[in-house]
Write a protein that holds these residues in place. Structure first.
Motif, PDB file in Angstrom:
ATOM      1  N   ARG A  60       0.883  -1.328   0.067  1.00 49.49           N
ATOM      2  CA  ARG A  60       0.370   0.274   0.128  1.00 49.49           C
ATOM      3  C   ARG A  60       1.000   1.224   0.193  1.00 49.49           C
ATOM      4  O   ARG A  60       1.722   1.361   0.709  1.00 49.49           O
ATOM      5  CB  ARG A  60      -0.949  -0.037   0.994  1.00 49.49           C
ATOM      6  N   THR A  61       0.397   2.188  -0.812  1.00 51.95           N
ATOM      7  CA  THR A  61       1.131   3.677  -0.569  1.00 51.95           C
ATOM      8  C   THR A  61       1.359   4.036   0.453  1.00 51.95           C
ATOM      9  O   THR A  61       0.396   4.265   1.129  1.00 51.95           O
ATOM     10  CB  THR A  61       0.400   4.500  -1.911  1.00 51.95           C
ATOM     11  N   ASN A  62       2.523   4.391   1.208  1.00 53.38           N
ATOM     12  CA  ASN A  62       2.920   4.948   2.318  1.00 53.38           C
ATOM     13  C   ASN A  62       2.087   4.204   3.511  1.00 53.38           C
ATOM     14  O   ASN A  62       1.647   4.801   4.527  1.00 53.38           O
ATOM     15  CB  ASN A  62       2.361   6.580   2.324  1.00 53.38           C
ATOM     16  N   GLY A  63       2.025   3.143   3.351  1.00 53.48           N
ATOM     17  CA  GLY A  63       1.132   2.058   4.242  1.00 53.48           C
ATOM     18  C   GLY A  63       1.975   0.671   4.402  1.00 53.48           C
ATOM     19  O   GLY A  63       3.187   0.482   4.069  1.00 53.48           O
ATOM     20  N   ALA A  64       1.228  -0.158   4.592  1.00 50.41           N
ATOM     21  CA  ALA A  64       1.470  -1.445   5.041  1.00 50.41           C
ATOM     22  C   ALA A  64       1.889  -2.414   3.895  1.00 50.41           C
ATOM     23  O   ALA A  64       1.417  -1.964   2.616  1.00 50.41           O
ATOM     24  CB  ALA A  64       0.200  -2.084   5.834  1.00 50.41           C
ATOM     25  N   VAL A  65       2.685  -3.509   4.171  1.00 51.02           N
ATOM     26  CA  VAL A  65       2.731  -4.398   3.211  1.00 51.02           C
ATOM     27  C   VAL A  65       2.547  -5.634   3.591  1.00 51.02           C
ATOM     28  O   VAL A  65       2.440  -6.059   4.776  1.00 51.02           O
ATOM     29  CB  VAL A  65       4.369  -4.672   2.942  1.00 51.02           C
ATOM     30  N   GLU A  66       1.288  -6.381   3.010  1.00 48.86           N
ATOM     31  CA  GLU A  66       0.537  -7.488   3.381  1.00 48.86           C
ATOM     32  C   GLU A  66       0.962  -8.650   2.602  1.00 48.86           C
ATOM     33  O   GLU A  66       0.882  -8.695   1.455  1.00 48.86           O
ATOM     34  CB  GLU A  66      -0.897  -6.947   3.528  1.00 48.86           C
ATOM     35  N   LEU A  67       0.983  -9.708   3.271  1.00 55.17           N
ATOM     36  CA  LEU A  67       1.177 -11.144   2.602  1.00 55.17           C
ATOM     37  C   LEU A  67       0.234 -12.106   3.013  1.00 55.17           C
ATOM     38  O   LEU A  67      -0.485 -11.954   4.246  1.00 55.17           O
ATOM     39  CB  LEU A  67       2.551 -11.664   3.096  1.00 55.17           C
ATOM     40  N   ALA A  68      -0.344 -12.543   2.062  1.00 59.35           N
ATOM     41  CA  ALA A  68      -1.796 -13.311   2.305  1.00 59.35           C
ATOM     42  C   ALA A  68      -1.553 -14.923   1.876  1.00 59.35           C
ATOM     43  O   ALA A  68      -0.517 -15.166   1.020  1.00 59.35           O
ATOM     44  CB  ALA A  68      -2.873 -12.971   1.344  1.00 59.35           C
ATOM     45  N   TYR A  69      -2.342 -15.662   2.236  1.00 58.42           N
ATOM     46  CA  TYR A  69      -2.362 -17.187   2.123  1.00 58.42           C
ATOM     47  C   TYR A  69      -3.866 -17.443   1.750  1.00 58.42           C
ATOM     48  O   TYR A  69      -4.715 -17.124   2.655  1.00 58.42           O
ATOM     49  CB  TYR A  69      -1.979 -18.089   3.414  1.00 58.42           C
ATOM     50  N   LEU A  70      -4.058 -17.815   0.517  1.00 55.92           N
ATOM     51  CA  LEU A  70      -5.484 -18.106  -0.039  1.00 55.92           C
ATOM     52  C   LEU A  70      -6.424 -17.000   0.257  1.00 55.92           C
ATOM     53  O   LEU A  70      -7.336 -17.220   0.265  1.00 55.92           O
ATOM     54  CB  LEU A  70      -6.011 -19.392   0.633  1.00 55.92           C
ATOM     55  N   GLY A  71      -5.777 -15.791  -0.101  1.00 56.29           N
ATOM     56  CA  GLY A  71      -6.400 -14.649   0.029  1.00 56.29           C
ATOM     57  C   GLY A  71      -6.787 -13.958   1.488  1.00 56.29           C
ATOM     58  O   GLY A  71      -7.566 -12.890   1.411  1.00 56.29           O
ATOM     59  N   VAL A  72      -6.121 -14.580   2.350  1.00 58.51           N
ATOM     60  CA  VAL A  72      -6.264 -13.973   3.621  1.00 58.51           C
ATOM     61  C   VAL A  72      -5.070 -13.688   4.114  1.00 58.51           C
ATOM     62  O   VAL A  72      -3.967 -14.254   4.410  1.00 58.51           O
ATOM     63  CB  VAL A  72      -7.003 -15.241   4.525  1.00 58.51           C
ATOM     64  N   ASN A  73      -4.950 -12.180   4.634  1.00 55.62           N
ATOM     65  CA  ASN A  73      -3.685 -11.518   5.077  1.00 55.62           C
ATOM     66  C   ASN A  73      -3.263 -12.734   6.212  1.00 55.62           C
ATOM     67  O   ASN A  73      -3.866 -12.632   7.317  1.00 55.62           O
ATOM     68  CB  ASN A  73      -3.894 -10.230   5.799  1.00 55.62           C
ATOM     69  N   LYS A  74      -1.790 -12.799   6.399  1.00 56.02           N
ATOM     70  CA  LYS A  74      -1.252 -13.564   7.605  1.00 56.02           C
ATOM     71  C   LYS A  74      -0.168 -12.692   8.137  1.00 56.02           C
ATOM     72  O   LYS A  74       0.113 -12.949   9.292  1.00 56.02           O
ATOM     73  CB  LYS A  74      -0.738 -14.754   6.913  1.00 56.02           C
ATOM     74  N   LEU A  75       0.428 -11.875   7.309  1.00 52.38           N
ATOM     75  CA  LEU A  75       1.604 -11.041   7.923  1.00 52.38           C
ATOM     76  C   LEU A  75       1.461  -9.604   7.264  1.00 52.38           C
ATOM     77  O   LEU A  75       1.307  -9.365   5.962  1.00 52.38           O
ATOM     78  CB  LEU A  75       2.773 -11.533   7.439  1.00 52.38           C
ATOM     79  N   ALA A  76       1.506  -8.558   7.956  1.00 48.85           N
ATOM     80  CA  ALA A  76       1.518  -7.128   7.713  1.00 48.85           C
ATOM     81  C   ALA A  76       2.378  -6.312   8.432  1.00 48.85           C
ATOM     82  O   ALA A  76       2.509  -6.360   9.547  1.00 48.85           O
ATOM     83  CB  ALA A  76       0.019  -6.507   7.883  1.00 48.85           C
ATOM     84  N   THR A  77       2.968  -5.393   7.557  1.00 48.47           N
ATOM     85  CA  THR A  77       3.771  -4.581   8.512  1.00 48.47           C
ATOM     86  C   THR A  77       2.904  -3.217   9.022  1.00 48.47           C
ATOM     87  O   THR A  77       2.018  -2.895   8.341  1.00 48.47           O
ATOM     88  CB  THR A  77       5.010  -3.564   7.189  1.00 48.47           C
ATOM     89  N   THR A  78       3.317  -2.743   9.974  1.00 45.62           N
ATOM     90  CA  THR A  78       2.868  -1.639  10.538  1.00 45.62           C
ATOM     91  C   THR A  78       3.619  -0.589  10.889  1.00 45.62           C
ATOM     92  O   THR A  78       4.895  -0.539  10.764  1.00 45.62           O
ATOM     93  CB  THR A  78       1.967  -2.065  11.875  1.00 45.62           C
ATOM     94  N   SER A  79       3.111   0.612  11.289  1.00 48.17           N
ATOM     95  CA  SER A  79       3.932   1.705  11.926  1.00 48.17           C
ATOM     96  C   SER A  79       4.862   1.322  13.074  1.00 48.17           C
ATOM     97  O   SER A  79       6.006   1.937  13.317  1.00 48.17           O
ATOM     98  CB  SER A  79       3.385   2.946  12.141  1.00 48.17           C
ATOM     99  N   THR A  80       4.519   0.292  13.755  1.00 51.64           N
ATOM    100  CA  THR A  80       5.517   0.034  15.112  1.00 51.64           C
ATOM    101  C   THR A  80       5.838  -1.249  14.760  1.00 51.64           C
ATOM    102  O   THR A  80       6.515  -1.898  15.722  1.00 51.64           O
ATOM    103  CB  THR A  80       4.296  -0.377  16.103  1.00 51.64           C
ATOM    104  N   GLY A  81       5.950  -2.061  13.724  1.00 48.37           N
ATOM    105  CA  GLY A  81       6.540  -3.316  13.631  1.00 48.37           C
ATOM    106  C   GLY A  81       5.439  -4.180  12.484  1.00 48.37           C
ATOM    107  O   GLY A  81       5.274  -3.832  11.399  1.00 48.37           O
ATOM    108  N   ILE A  82       4.943  -5.322  12.944  1.00 49.06           N
ATOM    109  CA  ILE A  82       4.356  -6.119  12.262  1.00 49.06           C
ATOM    110  C   ILE A  82       3.259  -6.783  12.983  1.00 49.06           C
ATOM    111  O   ILE A  82       3.354  -7.045  14.143  1.00 49.06           O
ATOM    112  CB  ILE A  82       5.262  -7.557  11.784  1.00 49.06           C
ATOM    113  N   ASP A  83       2.066  -7.243  12.022  1.00 52.46           N
ATOM    114  CA  ASP A  83       0.945  -8.211  12.752  1.00 52.46           C
ATOM    115  C   ASP A  83       0.904  -9.420  12.093  1.00 52.46           C
ATOM    116  O   ASP A  83       1.170  -9.518  10.632  1.00 52.46           O
ATOM    117  CB  ASP A  83      -0.395  -7.331  12.387  1.00 52.46           C
ATOM    118  N   VAL A  84       0.966 -10.364  13.035  1.00 55.28           N
ATOM    119  CA  VAL A  84       1.153 -11.732  12.263  1.00 55.28           C
ATOM    120  C   VAL A  84      -0.453 -12.309  12.606  1.00 55.28           C
ATOM    121  O   VAL A  84      -0.625 -12.342  13.992  1.00 55.28           O
ATOM    122  CB  VAL A  84       2.363 -12.692  12.771  1.00 55.28           C
ATOM    123  N   THR A  85      -0.980 -12.965  11.568  1.00 54.28           N
ATOM    124  CA  THR A  85      -2.235 -13.650  12.040  1.00 54.28           C
ATOM    125  C   THR A  85      -2.057 -15.228  11.825  1.00 54.28           C
ATOM    126  O   THR A  85      -1.592 -15.615  10.689  1.00 54.28           O
ATOM    127  CB  THR A  85      -3.262 -13.230  11.057  1.00 54.28           C
TER     128      THR A  85
END
Length: 128
Positions: A102-127
């Protein structure tokens, strides 16, 4: 001098040719100067080998081998993909997101269309 191809006039001189309407060319067309296309679609079809030379050698290649499609930076430097839109996305054949940047935002990795890893302003979110 004017020649008529069908109902379209072709004006030939030593420096230019103006075509009004459609022109069907059987054989080769060689343009020694600039070619300007003001429409929105260029179609290349029914050819054994299809090549578009963008004037910088073979540094950028887009091709298909019969089983795999490639976008390849075969020259020096970097391959940059830029957007003024909201994101750059890689999707599978069904339209499911695999990766979104995303422009000026998160980078998201998905598995079967469901986000599993995303960068945030404070680090990462893992689902999961």
């Amino acid at each position: 001098m004017s020649k008529y191809i069908g109902s379209s006039a072709v004006n030939l001189s030593t420096t230019s040719a103006d075509v009004t309407g459609n022109a069907d060319i059987d054989g080769n067309l060689t343009v020694g100067g600039n070619l300007t296309v003001s429409g929105t679609t260029i179609t290349v079809d029914h050819a054994t080998a299809q090549t578009v030379d963008l004037g910088d050698g073979n540094d950028l290649q887009i091709y298909h081998t019969g089983s795999t499609s490639y976008i390849e930076d075969a020259g020096q430097g970097n391959l940059l993909i830029k957007t003024d839109g909201a994101k750059i996305a890689l999707q599978d054949g069904s339209g499911n997101n695999m990766l979104q940047a995303r422009t000026n935002g998160a980078v998201e990795l998905a598995y079967l269309g469901v986000n599993k890893l995303a960068t945030t302003s404070t680090g990462i979110d893992v689902t999961g």
